[in-house]
Design a protein around this motif. Structure first.
Motif, mmCIF file in Angstrom:
data_model
loop_
_atom_site.group_PDB
_atom_site.id
_atom_site.type_symbol
_atom_site.label_atom_id
_atom_site.label_comp_id
_atom_site.label_asym_id
_atom_site.label_seq_id
_atom_site.Cartn_x
_atom_site.Cartn_y
_atom_site.Cartn_z
ATOM 1 N N ALA B 253 0.840 -1.200 0.000
ATOM 2 C CA ALA B 253 0.000 0.000 0.000
ATOM 3 C C ALA B 253 0.878 1.255 0.000
ATOM 4 O O ALA B 253 0.614 2.226 -0.716
ATOM 5 N N ALA B 254 1.959 1.211 0.795
ATOM 6 C CA ALA B 254 2.884 2.348 0.826
ATOM 7 C C ALA B 254 3.502 2.571 -0.546
ATOM 8 O O ALA B 254 3.698 3.714 -0.970
ATOM 9 N N GLY B 255 3.781 1.481 -1.248
ATOM 10 C CA GLY B 255 4.357 1.583 -2.586
ATOM 11 C C GLY B 255 3.423 2.299 -3.539
ATOM 12 O O GLY B 255 3.851 3.176 -4.306
ATOM 13 N N THR B 256 2.131 1.939 -3.487
ATOM 14 C CA THR B 256 1.163 2.612 -4.357
ATOM 15 C C THR B 256 1.109 4.098 -4.038
ATOM 16 O O THR B 256 1.135 4.947 -4.937
ATOM 17 N N LEU B 257 1.042 4.417 -2.741
ATOM 18 C CA LEU B 257 0.996 5.822 -2.323
ATOM 19 C C LEU B 257 2.210 6.575 -2.847
ATOM 20 O O LEU B 257 2.102 7.669 -3.400
ATOM 21 N N PHE B 258 3.375 5.959 -2.696
ATOM 22 C CA PHE B 258 4.637 6.572 -3.102
ATOM 23 C C PHE B 258 4.657 6.808 -4.614
ATOM 24 O O PHE B 258 4.981 7.898 -5.080
ATOM 25 N N ALA B 259 4.277 5.758 -5.367
ATOM 26 C CA ALA B 259 4.385 5.834 -6.830
ATOM 27 C C ALA B 259 3.397 6.830 -7.410
ATOM 28 O O ALA B 259 3.700 7.526 -8.381
ATOM 29 N N ALA B 260 2.186 6.912 -6.819
ATOM 30 C CA ALA B 260 1.160 7.799 -7.364
ATOM 31 C C ALA B 260 1.461 9.262 -7.048
ATOM 32 O O ALA B 260 0.678 10.150 -7.326
ATOM 33 N N ASN B 261 2.629 9.525 -6.455
ATOM 34 C CA ASN B 261 3.038 10.891 -6.162
ATOM 35 C C ASN B 261 3.991 11.425 -7.226
ATOM 36 O O ASN B 261 4.353 12.585 -7.226
ATOM 37 N N TYR B 262 4.418 10.530 -8.124
ATOM 38 C CA TYR B 262 5.354 10.943 -9.176
ATOM 39 C C TYR B 262 4.719 10.686 -10.538
ATOM 40 O O TYR B 262 3.789 9.891 -10.654
ATOM 41 N N SER B 263 5.244 11.322 -11.578
ATOM 42 C CA SER B 263 4.651 11.098 -12.892
ATOM 43 C C SER B 263 5.221 9.848 -13.557
ATOM 44 O O SER B 263 4.573 9.220 -14.361
ATOM 45 N N THR B 264 6.456 9.480 -13.211
ATOM 46 C CA THR B 264 6.981 8.206 -13.713
ATOM 47 C C THR B 264 7.574 7.424 -12.548
ATOM 48 O O THR B 264 8.022 8.001 -11.554
ATOM 49 N N ILE B 265 7.570 6.103 -12.724
ATOM 50 C CA ILE B 265 8.150 5.274 -11.676
ATOM 51 C C ILE B 265 8.910 4.126 -12.348
ATOM 52 O O ILE B 265 8.423 3.539 -13.298
ATOM 53 N N VAL B 266 10.145 3.886 -11.892
ATOM 54 C CA VAL B 266 10.933 2.793 -12.478
ATOM 55 C C VAL B 266 11.306 1.792 -11.385
ATOM 56 O O VAL B 266 11.360 2.136 -10.203
ATOM 57 N N ALA B 267 11.581 0.564 -11.819
ATOM 58 C CA ALA B 267 11.848 -0.511 -10.855
ATOM 59 C C ALA B 267 13.128 -0.254 -10.070
ATOM 60 O O ALA B 267 13.237 -0.660 -8.914
ATOM 61 N N ASN B 268 14.093 0.424 -10.692
ATOM 62 C CA ASN B 268 15.369 0.636 -10.010
ATOM 63 C C ASN B 268 15.248 1.543 -8.791
ATOM 64 O O ASN B 268 16.161 1.629 -7.980
#
Lengths: 305, 352
Positions: B253-268
Motif C-alpha cells: 500500500a505504501a508503494g502505491t501511495l509513493f508511486a502515485a506521487n510521481y509522474s513516472t516510476i521505475v523498478a530501479n
C-alpha cells in the motif's frame, strides 16, 4: 569451444567474487557481523591503483601494493573507529553502522574523485616488437587456431585467486595468528582465557580482508574497466551472496561459492538472458539455501535446548 | 494480575500517544499548508514521508516484533507500486474520483504484495538469521529484475503481458502501461497528504491490533524463544507467516501511495538501497517501537533536504550522523546515564 570460453570467463569472474567473499566470510566468522562496507573498500582500492598508475605513472605492481597498503590501513581504521566500540552491541546496530561506513566511503569517493567514470588501464598486456619493427600489444593468448581466447587478465585473476587461497589456508592452519583467528571464531571467551588478544586478532582479520579487497578491486576493474564511486556495491552484494552460498564463515566455502556464482552468472548471461542474469543467480542461491540451509560447506549448528 | 493490568495499560497508553502525535502532526502541517507558511520542498516531501513511515512501521513488524531481519522490503513496495498504479491507470475512466481510485489502487497493491509476501514467505521463513536475511535480499533483487523486464499493455482485446522485450502487439487503441526498464510513465499524481495520513493511521491500527492480540503475543513468543513457543503449542509457521504477510501488504500500500506521487516510476527506485534505508529507520527508531520508527522515518527523510546548505557534503554528513548516532545509542556509559535520568524505567527487553 564457445562453451569453454564462457566457462573460463565464468571462472575468472568467480575468482574475483571468491577473493571479495573471503573478506566477508573471515570477518563474519570472527566478528559475527555482516560488513556491508566491504564492497566499498574494493572501490577505494581500485581508485588508489588507478591514480597511482595513470596519474603518477607508477609501475602497476607498485600501484597494487600501494592500494593494498591503503586499504589495509583503511580497514583497520574503520574497525577501530566504527566497529570496535560496538563489540557488545546487538548485531543489527553493527549492521547499520557498517551501512553508514559504506555510505561514507561512497560519498567521500564522490567528493574526492567525482562521479565521472574513469577508464581503468589494463596492466595485463605484453608488448613486443614484430619483424617490421612495429610495436605489438598482446592482451591474451589464443589456442586452437584462435577459437579459444584467454586474456591475460583472466589468467592472472585465476592464478592470483589460487595463490591467495593457498596462502590463506596455510596462514590459518599453520601460523600462530591464523590459529588465534580460528580459536576466536569458535569461542571468543575461551580464546581470551587462553591468552589470545581477541581485539588484535579481529583487527588483523579486517586488515587481511581489506587488503584482499584491494586486490579484488584491481582485478575487477582490469576485467571491467569502468570505475565509478558505486563500482563496489553490486560485486559486494554478489560476493556476499557467494559467501552465504558456500557457507558463511568457511574459507573453502567462499572459494566454491564465488566460483559457482561467477560461472552461473556468465552462463545465464550467455545462454538465457542478459537482463535476467542477476535474477537467475539469486534464484539459484534461494534453491541452494532451501536444500542446504547453512550453505554448501557451512556447518549446521544444532540448537541445544 | 495487577502487574499484568498495569503492563497492558502502559502499552495502550503508548499506542494512544502514538495516534495522538500523528494526528497532531497532521493537523499542524495541514494548518501550515493552508496558511502557506511551509516551504515548497517540504510540502513536496509530505507524501514520501508518509510512505516511508508506513514502510518503517511495517518493516518494524518483521524485524522488531517477529525478530527476523529482512533486507528486501523494497521488493514489496515495488510490487505494490507497480500493481497499484497500473490498476489506477486502468480504472481512470471507470472511477473518475481520484481519492477512490487511489484507495482501490492501494488495496490492489496491498493484495498483490501480500500474495508476493506469502509466496516468498514459504521458502524464506524456513531459514534462520543471516541466511533468511540474504534470501530476502535475493527476492528483492529478483522482483527488481522482473519489473525491469516486464511489459504490460492494454487494448480493446484486454491486457497483454510480455517479458524481456515488448511483444505485446497492441492494436491502434492500445497503450503500453508498464514499459520494462522505462517503468510506468504518465501517472496522474493522485496521492495527497491526507491520503498518506489515512494510510499511516490504518497501518498503525492494523499493527497495534496485531501486536496486542493473541496472535501478536504468539509472534513475540516466537521471537523470544522459538523452541519454547513451539513446545507450548504455538504454530510457528502460521504466526510467522501472519506477521510477514501483514508487513508485506502494508509495504505494498505504501508503494502505491509513493508511486502515485510521481509522474513516472521505475523498478530501479526500489532497490537494495531503499530496503536498507527503511531498515535504518527501524533500527534507529528502536526495534518494536512504532513511534520511534515514525519519528526516525520522518526525520531522516527530511535530514538530507535540511542539509541542503552543505550541498555536496550532505550525504557525507548524513553518513557521519548515522554512524555517530549508532555509536552514541550503544555507548554503555551513555546508556546507564540515560537509564539513571529516567527513574522507574523498567528494564528494557532485548529485542533480538
Amino acid at each position: 569451444m564457445t562453451f569453454l570460453n564462457f566457462l573460463i570467463s565464468g571462472i575468472s569472474l568467480g575468482s574475483i567474487y571468491a577473493i571479495i567473499a573471503l573478506g566477508y566470510t573471515m570477518v563474519y566468522g570472527i566478528a559475527k557481523m555482516l560488513n556491508f562496507a566491504h564492497g566499498d573498500v574494493i572501490m577505494v582500492g581500485a581508485y588508489i591503483c588507478f591514480y597511482a598508475v595513470s596519474r603518477y605513472s607508477m609501475p602497476p605492481l607498485v600501484g597494487v601494493l600501494l592500494a593494498m597498503l591503503v586499504c589495509t590501513v583503511l580497514g583497520i581504521v574503520v574497525e577501530r573507529l566504527a566497529y570496535k566500540p560496538l563489540r557488545a552491541a546487538p548485531s543489527l546496530a553493527v549492521l547499520i553502522t557498517a551501512i553508514g561506513v559504506s555510505y561514507f566511503l561512497q560519498n567521500a569517493a564522490l567528493l574526492l574523485w567525482s562521479s565521472n567514470p574513469k577508464v581503468f588501464p589494463n596492466a595485463f598486456v605484453l608488448k613486443s616488437v614484430d619483424a617490421e619493427g612495429n610495436e605489438v600489444v598482446k592482451n591474451g593468448v589464443e589456442l586452437f587456431a584462435g577459437q579459444l581466447k584467454i586474456s591475460y587478465v583472466t589468467l592472472a585473476t585465476i592464478l592470483i585467486c589460487i595463490i591467495i587461497m593457498l596462502a590463506l589456508t596455510w596462514f590459518t592452519s599453520k601460523t600462530k595468528m591464523g590459529k588465534a583467528m580460528r580459536a576466536c571464531s569458535e569461542d571468543k571467551g575461551a580464546a581470551q582465557l587462553m591468552g589470545i588478544n581477541v581485539n588484535a586478532t579481529i583487527s588483523m582479520t579486517f586488515a587481511i580482508g581489506s587488503g584482499l579487497a584491494a586486490v579484488a578491486g584491481v582485478l575487477l576493474c582490469s576485467a571491467y574497466p569502468t570505475l565509478v564511486p558505486t563500482t563496489g556495491s553490486m560485486p559486494g552484494i554478489k560476493a556476499f551472496t557467494a559467501a552465504v552460498f558456500g557457507g558463511i564463515g568457511s574459507i573453502p566455502g567462499a572459494l566454491l561459492g564465488g566460483l559457482l556464482l561467477g560461472v552461473i552468472e556468465i552462463f545465464a548471461k550467455a545462454y538465457i538472458s542478459t537482463q535476467l542474469s542477476d535474477a537467475i543467480v539469486f534464484a539459484v542461491l534461494i534453491v541452494v539455501l532451501l536444500v542446504k540451509p547453512a550453505g554448501l560447506l557451512g556447518k549446521q549448528i544444532r540448537e541445544k535446548v | 494480575m495487577a502487574n499484568k493490568l498495569s503492563g497492558l495499560r502502559k502499552s495502550t497508553r503508548r499506542n494512544f500517544l502514538t495516534y495522538a502525535l500523528v494526528i497532531l502532526a497532521f493537523i499542524v502541517l495541514q494548518a501550515l499548508i493552508t496558511t502557506g507558511s511551509i516551504s515548497s520542498s517540504l510540502k513536496g516531501m509530505l507524501v514520501p514521508i508518509c510512505a516511508y513511515v508506513v514502510m518503517a512501521v511495517s518493516l518494524n513488524l518483521t524485524v522488531g516484533v517477529l525478530g527476523e531481519l529482512s533486507l528486501g522490503h523494497a521488493g514489496f513496495m515495488s510490487v505494490g507500486a507497480f500493481t497499484g498504479v497500473a490498476t489506477a491507470i486502468l480504472l481512470q475512466d471507470v472511477i473518475p474520483m481520484a481519492p477512490l481510485r487511489l484507495a482501490v489502487g492501494m488495496a490492489v497493491g496491498a493484495a498483490f504484495a501480500a500474495l508476493a509476501g506469502f509466496l516468498i514467505g514459504i521458502p524464506v521463513l524456513r531459514l534462520k538469521g543471516d541466511y533468511l536475511a540474504i534470501v530476502t535480499l535475493a527476492f528483492g533483487e529478483i522482483i527488481k529484475s522482473i519489473f525491469n523486464n516486464l511489459y504490460m499493455g492494454v487494448d480493446s482485446k484486454g491486457l497483454h503481458f510480455s517479458l524481456l522485450s515488448d511483444t505485446t502487439n497492441l492494436d491502434e487503441t492500445g497503450t503500453l502501461i508498464i514499459g520494462g526498464p522505462m517503468g510506468i510513465g504518465g501517472i496522474q499524481k493522485i496521492s495527497t497528504f491526507a491520503a498518506g495520513f489515512v494510510l499511516v493511521m490504518i497501518t498503525l491500527v492494523v499493527v497495534f491490533h496485531l501486536v496486542g492480540s493473541r496472535a501478536g503475543r504468539a509472534i513475540m513468543a516466537i521471537r523470544d524463544n522459538r523452541i519454547a513457543a513451539e513446545s507450548v503449542g504455538v504454530n510457528v509457521t502460521k504466526y510467522k507467516m501472519m506477521a510477514f504477510v501483514t508487513s508485506a501488504a502494508l509495504a505494498g500500500a505504501a508503494g502505491t501511495l509513493f508511486a502515485a506521487n510521481y509522474s513516472t516510476i521505475v523498478a530501479n527506485k526500489f532497490d537494495f538501497n531503499t530496503s536498507i534505508l527503511v531498515l535504518v529507520f527501524v533500527v534507529l527508531g528502536g526495534l518494536g517501537n512504532m513511534l520511534g520508527s515514525i519519528i526516525a522515518a520522518a526525520a531522516l527523510t527530511i535530514l538530507p533536504e535540511a542539509l541542503r546548505e552543505f550541498s555536496d557534503y550532505r550525504m557525507l554528513v548524513y553518513a557521519i550522523v548515522l554512524i555517530l548516532v549508532m555509536l552514541a545509542t550503544n555507548n554503555p556509559t551513555l546508556k546507564s546515564l540515560l537509564a539513571r535520568l529516567r527513574p522507574g524505567n523498567r528494564e528494557k527487553k532485548e529485542a533480538v
